[in-house]
Structure formats: structure tokens, C-alpha cells
Design a protein around this motif. Sequence first.
Motif, PDB file in Angstrom:
ATOM      1  N   UNK A 127       0.881  -1.155   0.000  1.00  0.00           N
ATOM      2  CA  UNK A 127       0.000   0.000   0.000  1.00  0.00           C
ATOM      3  C   UNK A 127       0.928   1.216   0.000  1.00  0.00           C
ATOM      4  N   UNK A 128       1.060   1.860  -1.120  1.00  0.00           N
ATOM      5  CA  UNK A 128       2.132   2.833  -1.288  1.00  0.00           C
ATOM      6  C   UNK A 128       2.250   3.844  -0.144  1.00  0.00           C
ATOM      7  N   UNK A 129       1.158   4.537   0.248  1.00  0.00           N
ATOM      8  CA  UNK A 129       1.353   5.561   1.299  1.00  0.00           C
ATOM      9  C   UNK A 129       1.724   4.958   2.645  1.00  0.00           C
ATOM     10  N   UNK A 177      -1.206  12.335  -1.950  1.00  0.00           N
ATOM     11  CA  UNK A 177      -0.893  13.031  -3.196  1.00  0.00           C
ATOM     12  C   UNK A 177      -0.763  12.025  -4.344  1.00  0.00           C
ATOM     13  N   UNK A 178      -1.083  12.471  -5.563  1.00  0.00           N
ATOM     14  CA  UNK A 178      -1.133  11.536  -6.693  1.00  0.00           C
ATOM     15  C   UNK A 178       0.256  11.018  -7.089  1.00  0.00           C
ATOM     16  N   UNK A 179       1.312  11.709  -6.680  1.00  0.00           N
ATOM     17  CA  UNK A 179       2.660  11.230  -7.007  1.00  0.00           C
ATOM     18  C   UNK A 179       3.304  10.565  -5.786  1.00  0.00           C
ATOM     19  N   UNK A 234       4.052   7.541  -5.081  1.00  0.00           N
ATOM     20  CA  UNK A 234       5.111   6.546  -5.319  1.00  0.00           C
ATOM     21  C   UNK A 234       6.491   7.203  -5.271  1.00  0.00           C
TER      22      UNK A 234
END
Lengths: 299, 299, 299, 299
Positions: free
Chosen positions: B111-113, B264-266, B268
Motif C-alpha cells: 500500500x504505497x502511502x 498526493x497523486x505522485x 510513489x
Amino acid sequence: MLTKRTDLALEACELWRESAESMTRLPGVRSRERKSDGYPVTRVEILDERGEEALGRPVGTYVTVDLRTYWKRGADYFPRAVRAAGRALKAMLPESENASALVVGLGNADMTPDSVGPSAVRHALVTRHLLASMPRQFAGFRPVAAFCPGVLGSTGVETAEAVRGLVERVRPSAVIAIDALAARRRSRLCAALQLSDTGILPGSGVGNHRAALNRETLGVPVLAVGVPTVVDAVTLAADLLEERGQDIDEAALRDGHDGLTVTTFDIDAQVKELARVVGYCVNWALQDLEVDDISALLA
Amino acid sequence: MLTKRTDLALEACELWRESAESMTRLPGVRSRERKSDGYPVTRVEILDERGEEALGRPVGTYVTVDLRTYWKRGADYFPRAVRAAGRALKAMLPESENASALVVGLGNADMTPDSVGPSAVRHALVTRHLLASMPRQFAGFRPVAAFCPGVLGSTGVETAEAVRGLVERVRPSAVIAIDALAARRRSRLCAALQLSDTGILPGSGVGNHRAALNRETLGVPVLAVGVPTVVDAVTLAADLLEERGQDIDEAALRDGHDGLTVTTFDIDAQVKELARVVGYCVNWALQDLEVDDISALLA
Amino acid sequence: MLTKRTDLALEACELWRESAESMTRLPGVRSRERKSDGYPVTRVEILDERGEEALGRPVGTYVTVDLRTYWKRGADYFPRAVRAAGRALKAMLPESENASALVVGLGNADMTPDSVGPSAVRHALVTRHLLASMPRQFAGFRPVAAFCPGVLGSTGVETAEAVRGLVERVRPSAVIAIDALAARRRSRLCAALQLSDTGILPGSGVGNHRAALNRETLGVPVLAVGVPTVVDAVTLAADLLEERGQDIDEAALRDGHDGLTVTTFDIDAQVKELARVVGYCVNWALQDLEVDDISALLA
Amino acid sequence: MLTKRTDLALEACELWRESAESMTRLPGVRSRERKSDGYPVTRVEILDERGEEALGRPVGTYVTVDLRTYWKRGADYFPRAVRAAGRALKAMLPESENASALVVGLGNADMTPDSVGPSAVRHALVTRHLLASMPRQFAGFRPVAAFCPGVLGSTGVETAEAVRGLVERVRPSAVIAIDALAARRRSRLCAALQLSDTGILPGSGVGNHRAALNRETLGVPVLAVGVPTVVDAVTLAADLLEERGQDIDEAALRDGHDGLTVTTFDIDAQVKELARVVGYCVNWALQDLEVDDISALLA
């Protein structure tokens, strides 16, 4: 008028209506809602220049499948979603039985909210090479090729340029372009699909990586499957306030805003799931197969 | 009072001040700001029960490094960030020269965040086994072990339980736990680090996967390195409105809110970068090494 | 005698027989072959010290499922493989209905041939926390926890030490340890599973990362599921020569050999598939579920 | 003659010599060995049809950089390898200062030994779009684009077809194609690079996914950078036997062989490292930059 950024024609309609002083009918636009396999489906048709001007996008058909109930995982939620979206996509495809297709996954595979296109392509049934080498055995399939052009920052080449190069060699009857979109309504974030027959337009999308991909630039019909995976932070704030009946001065809200685009914190899981729906929906629309057949072929 | 969710003690201070009717001093709390290697560093000390009650977290030291300028990539932005955070962490470590440490990467790697903990651990210099097998050669290093316990949904075991099991066998002088946090201010999203000597408390964080990890539960000092990677959508909306001087009824805003947490959308790219800063900062604090040395050892 | 490296008891038997001058019976060993769901299954029982000495491994049961036909993808190849392996594993489990288990994925997730353990664990049905929070609803399940301890080079902690720490807290009725193995016969590379009730022994395996994981070190029964994903290059050469009836001087072959361990070039796909078989086999053995049920629960 | 499969011209030479009855000179071939930055570099030139026939590949230059000592990690092993390979590649490039290039990463990113091409491309400095938008600022760079065409099974499109489509739009001065190769000698497995000016030929490589990519098919010079990441199992066996002076009947060995292709068990780490060498070598050859400059630009 469209200060609230959205890539969904349905939301553009909603914004028009909200801003309209009287209950005038939206000119040059026809819109209809129904259910398809249990999911609400709204079809917006932009009929002429008046509609184009009002909604800020070209003449064509835009179908939105509302997947809010998808995440409640009711009975058959996956195959129903595939069919609901697949049916809308199928209606936009060239009718010829042996029409071929090039499925294009737009966006950046390394950026989760922008990766839904490349991820969906992984679920596409690719048949073109099989039909070339074993035409008799695969006679029942339409020839399908797939391509992920990457993004300008990684390739140095505009997406549209790269796709055009491949279209000229593969000569498909149609291109199906899958991309991440920006929604306006929080409730549509990762909970809707938009299918349209007008291709992909510049200046929108998650990574803003796109020049136009449409019949003019590619020479063949371009169908677009869009998945709203991000929302503008100010739009989201305005949306939350409106839901609660608060009046806001959106211009002030937007003033000095640095353009923060946000996504949901569980975006990895959502993109994984939606990419599967989209990949299957493309297969369902292109080939004469049910969901179980597709699963068996992809295993 | 703390209806605006935040895991940062600094933001809890700000909220207290905003809500305070008079300009009374926050009781039981001492706060000081300075610059460290060019980055603003705020040190909040909760001194007693009055401070605990006011800020909703235990007695201890909470240091926030403001990394907003990091993303402008000025001169030496990376080594300066490593030193600014490393210096604060070092001051919290047990002083003994051969103190050992267990570095724990909390959160969900899928889960990236929430993956900043496990990602940071990949940059940790792990030396415990080398010191065991070649004590003379590695005499200059402190023994460091590393561990990613995973999340309850994947392991069936509470994080704290798993860490306790390992602590009992490894017997480190201190645990350094790295985790993703929720910020209140949009400007701190992926642009701050919090270092504290109070460990990790339940009920906060991105995935809410945490029971307490602290001296009481683990038997050794627990230092926490937190990275704000998410923000509550309503908090974000309120924050955007306040920045523009608009009065809002936050209770109404929150009413019926389904708890959408955004990032935020970036994310990753941001997590990738911040995990590197945190990993290096831990190495810098534990070993007597500069950034270039660490890079050479990790190659 | 066992100069040809193998982690499979079955292959140790074969080597003994090849080296035996007369057709003497292997003392202290009982071996039996049958079919299970279409796959050949060989059960080797080491009964006493004579068997231990002859085969170089401890008293216990070693079952090998021959999956060579798996890759021909005949009818129901996947559920049949799950049941064939699951049946053997189930027979080794403690009989108590509410016996709990800790599933351990050994090996290095970043090294494809060594990643089959961690990959298999991703398919494990983890229920321990659900039974703790909703005992009535999940009453039909055995409590299962899962754990990937990582490798010494990344954690600084011996695998056995880390597992012991967790076992002491979780107190499972049994540990099921999944690991990559070295085969001798090329034909078993990625085409067999070994299930045994003797745990995992040091000095074998792909990454050589293992100290003993067995009842002595962990205090509970340890079942091992091994997947042969590598082969020693010299062993492979000798094997290819023998298949063709050529006499070789294997000692000369091995002389000066630098210990190149090889794997098949499509190891990514093979590990992905075998990890799924193993994960499902563990679920099948632990819970009273068929393959379709497991798929539905993992979706 | 070339029953021992190899993609390296140098090994084809060796095989010819081994098979030659007398010490006759290899006709139509010139070969020379020297050191470059400490690494042995062999340059094989196929001069005419006699050489083509003897070595089974077209007229052109084939340079092999021997990286066996790379893995000993002597002083500056990385920048030296980049320069040794980069120098050979630079000598093959069109001389014009503003020559542009398209870097193509061939192979399957999901198959570790075949992924060295796509992985190397991630280290390529992509400048074409920057030169287009900021020609003055980036005046010192050559325009470079990058592309990973994927593999036939995933795209339905022959690699050469996809590359041709892009070449026609991008019109580079040269294509640099990076691909995984098959070696004959175990000692070259992941320990050599081959640079040639003849492009890529069908029927070789790891995944056999390639039609010809050369000046005839693409209309521009095609330089190839090959990395031997696999070896045929029978070839490996024969090689191990020969190293030890054993006579073998290789025809018998190959008889009935099912074509097992193997790779080293630590292929993930090797591909990661070699992809970095290749990516940097391409940047070094194309732009006037040293290794540290490249690192700074890629950060």
C-alpha cells in the motif's frame, strides 16, 4: 464555467446544471439513465456545437457506469461490472465480425494512480499473433494487439506519436485507449468508468501526458475507457462543502492553490481491482466470451 | 479538541493555539524552533500531565523537520536532510557506544502511502550478523538488526506482538520504529519528518495497524520516525478554507463524512525519496558515518 | 556418498540405490509409491538410525509429489495438485480440530528462485486475528498466522531465531515452513513438492540461510513444504550424462568447481505458479475447504 | 558446427578453433585482444563471406568486454566497466555531433533473465523531449528516446514491427538495441557484454522473441548491446566436462535433450547490476558525460 476540473462528461453536465440560473434544458445534449446488470449507467450524447461548447468536449457518446455499489461486493459484483461496462463498449465498436483492435494502456506504470491503463492491458486477451500463426485454430477470435507506450518523461516520445507509429504498422479497425482520469465528485473516485467514442483529449488526465488520440490523429476510431483515480484537492474541498449545503466562494478557494491532486490512500488495491474490471470488459466487448471463459484463458 | 486528525505533535500544538480563546501559554509544553542544515526544526517537549492532556500524547520529545524546501532540490538537499533528521534522532539514542538497535519498518508494503517504513528499512545498514561472525573487522559498527513485521490482515499477528517476540530474542538497546503518519496541514504532506522518543501509539497512522510500541510494551526505549503521507479529506478541506481566511463550520463538514483519507497523486515517487532520507538518517544516527560512506556501503 | 547435492529424500534414496553394489534393501527405510489425484506420490519413511545414516537426514516421513505432468496442464491440473499435496500435508498435521498453525515463508523475496516461500504465504488464508475478534462468525476455521522472517543478510537475525521469537508469542500447535530446495534431477526442477514432518535442516536450500527449524528448536511440530527450484550445475551435468548412459568421473567433474547453482530461465513463471499450488495446499490441509472456496475467500 | 548454442561471436570463434583439425587461421575474420580500463576486450571483425560462413553471423564488428573481474569489485569496478563498454559502443556510433538515438530495451520485463534490456533502459538519459521544448538549455545533449516494445506473447506484435513503427516517426540517426543473450561458457554467464554494429538477428536470445532488427529492416544503423544471462544446459554440461579434460560425445549428450535453458540462481542481483552498467555505458557513449555526471542527472 468548468473551473471544477473533471474528465467525466457526466460531471460536466452536472456542473452546467448547477450553474444554470433557470432550469433550462442543456442545449445540444441528450442524457439518459438506466440500469445495466444492477449498476446505474448514464449515457450523455453531445449532439452538436452547442453541446460541445456547453460541456467543453467534442460531439460523441459518453457512457458512465456508476460502480459505487461494486465495493460492497454484492452478488456477482465482478462479472456484472464487466458486462455493464462491456456492453457499453461493445455498442461503440465497429460492427464487422473480424474487426481487429489495438488496446492501448496509457499512463505511467510507476505511478500508482496513473497506472490503471498499463495494469488493465495485462488482463487483455492478446490474439493477433495467434491468429497469424494458427488462423484455423483461433478463427473464432478477433485479432487483438496491446501496447503500453509509456510516458513522455521516460521515452522522450509523445504518446500519440508512439501510438500512431504502431497503428500504421498494425492497422487495427479500432483503438481502445485506457487511461486514468480526474473526477470532480469524491463519490466517483475509483467508483466509476467512462466509455466514450471520441478518443482521448489533451490537457486532462492524471499525468497530463497526453496529446490527442482520436480518429483525426490516428486515422481509425478511438474508443476511450477512463477510470477516475484522482481528484483536485480544491474540487474535493468544494465538493465536501456542497454536500453539506455550505455556500463557498470557490474562486477564493482556488486562488493561490498550488494544484495539489489527491487520490485515496488505498489506491494500490483500487487500481488493481479496477484494472481487472477494465481488462475483462475489453475482452468481453471484443470477443464472444463470458467472464469465466476469459478467466480460463488468462490462467 | 483534536477533531482535526493529526499524528504530528507540532500540529497538535498549532490546533491548541488556534482553539485557545486567549493567548495563554500552552501549559506543560515547551516548544522551540531553529534551523538545522538549512531545514526548520521544531522541538516540542511535553513536560507533564497538563501537556499530555492538552496535546493528547505522552510526555516526551517530538522533533519535526520541515522538508518543504527539500523538493526544490537546492544544493545538497539530500545529505542536509539526512543530517538534520539524523542529528535529532541521535540525540534520542542511548549514549553507550556499543548500544545495539533494532530498526522496525511498520506498515503495509503493498500500500504505497503506508509503505514508507518497509521501504526505509531497505536502506538500513544491517550489521548484527557481521559483528557476530567477524567481530574484529566490524568493531567500529554498532550492531543493527532490521525487521518488517507486516500488517495484521496479512499475518494474523498484532505488530506489537511480533516486534515483542523479536525484541526478546535480539535484546537491542533500543528500537527505532519507522511509520507512515497522517498530517493535518496539506503543506506537511510528504514534506516533514517527526522524530520522537515516546514510541508509537495505537489508533493513529495510515493503516491503523498499530498497538502501542513503547518502553512499556517492549521493555526497551522506542524511538519513532514518522513520515506524514496521508491527510484526512475533511481536514484537508478545512485547511484549504482556513488558508484563505474563510470561516467554516467544521463539525458540519465532518458530519456524515465517510472518513476518506487521501494522499498526493505522485505518492510513489515521494515515498521512494523519503524512505531513502529516513533510512540514511537512521544509519547516520547509529553509526559514525557520513552520507557518502553510507552510499558506498549500500552499493 | 551424497556428493550429488539434493534436498529431496527421494533423491537420496535413488543415489543410495545407484551406489549400492548389490540389490540390497535400504536398511531402516520404507518407501512406497502410489498415485494421488493423478500425480505420482512417493512416501519415504526413515525408521531408525540406519536409515538416518544412509540417507543423511533424520527419522521421519518425506512425501514427494511428482508434478511433471502439471505443466502439461491436463484437466483440473491445479486443483488436483492442491489436493495431492494437501492430502499428504494434512496427514502430518496434529489431529485436533482446533489446532492452530503458523505458516512461515522462508527465503529471499528479492531472489526469484528463493522466493517461493514468501510468495506462497501470500496465498495463505490468515484467520488468527479474525477468530480473535469475531470468534462466533469464524468458528469453522482453524486459527492461522503467517510470517516471512526474511534472510540473515537483510535482517541481521537468524531465521530460526526470528521464528522462535514469534512462536513463543503466538504459540501455534504446529509450524508449516515453506522453502525453496535444491534438486538433483533436472526433471524435478520446478516439478515436485516435498512434504515432511521433520522440519528444516541447516546447510541445504537455495540461499543457505537456514538454521534448524524443528521441534527441538521451536518446541512445536514443524512440517516442511519444499519446492525444488535450483540444481547444482555439476549435478545437472552428471545427470544429463547419466540419462544418456555415459560413464563419468563425477569426482573429477566436481574438482575445482566453483559451486555454480542454476535454475531454469523461466523461473519467474514457475515460482509464481508453484507458490500458488503450495499456498492453496496449505489452506486445503488446514481448513475444511475445497479449491473453489479458497479462491472465493482470497479474492 | 555451432551445435553449442551461443550468441557471442567470440565464442563462435573459440568453437571454430576447437573444431579445426589443423591450426589454420580462421578465414575472413580478424580478432584482437587488449585491455580497456582493466577489463579484457576482444574485438572480432567478420570481414567477408568466408567469415560469415565460419561464424554463422553477418559481416561486422563484435566487441566482447570480459567482466569476470567485475564481480570481485576491485577499485572503481563500476566506472571502469562503463567506460570499457562505452568506448567500444562510441566507436560504432555515427560520428555526427547531433546524431540522435533510439535506445530499445528488448525482452520480457516479467522474466528476470530476459529483463536486462527493459531494466537497462530505466538508466538511460532520455533527452529528446527536453531538446524539443528547451533547445537552448539542453543544447549540449544529443537527442535520445527510449522504448521497450515488450514481447510478442504480450503485445501480439513482432518486436521488429513495433520498433519499425517508432523509428519511422522518431527518425533517429541510430538504434541501440539492448538484449539478453545465451552464452556457451559458464564463465561468461552474467560476466561479459557484447557490442556489435550488426543489429539483432532472429533465432537467438533468451526468449527467442526476435525478428531481425538491423539496417535492412529499420533503415538506420542498429548497434546491439548483448548481455549473456542464460546458457543451454547441455552446453553447460559439455563445458564443465571439457574444463576438466574429459572427452565427451556431445551429440549423444544433446540427443533427446528437451532444451532446458538455465541461468544462475542469483540472476535478480546480476541483472540489476548489469542493467546499470549497460544503461550508463549507453549514456557515456551518447553524451559527453562522466559516470558521476550521469549519476547526478539520474538522481
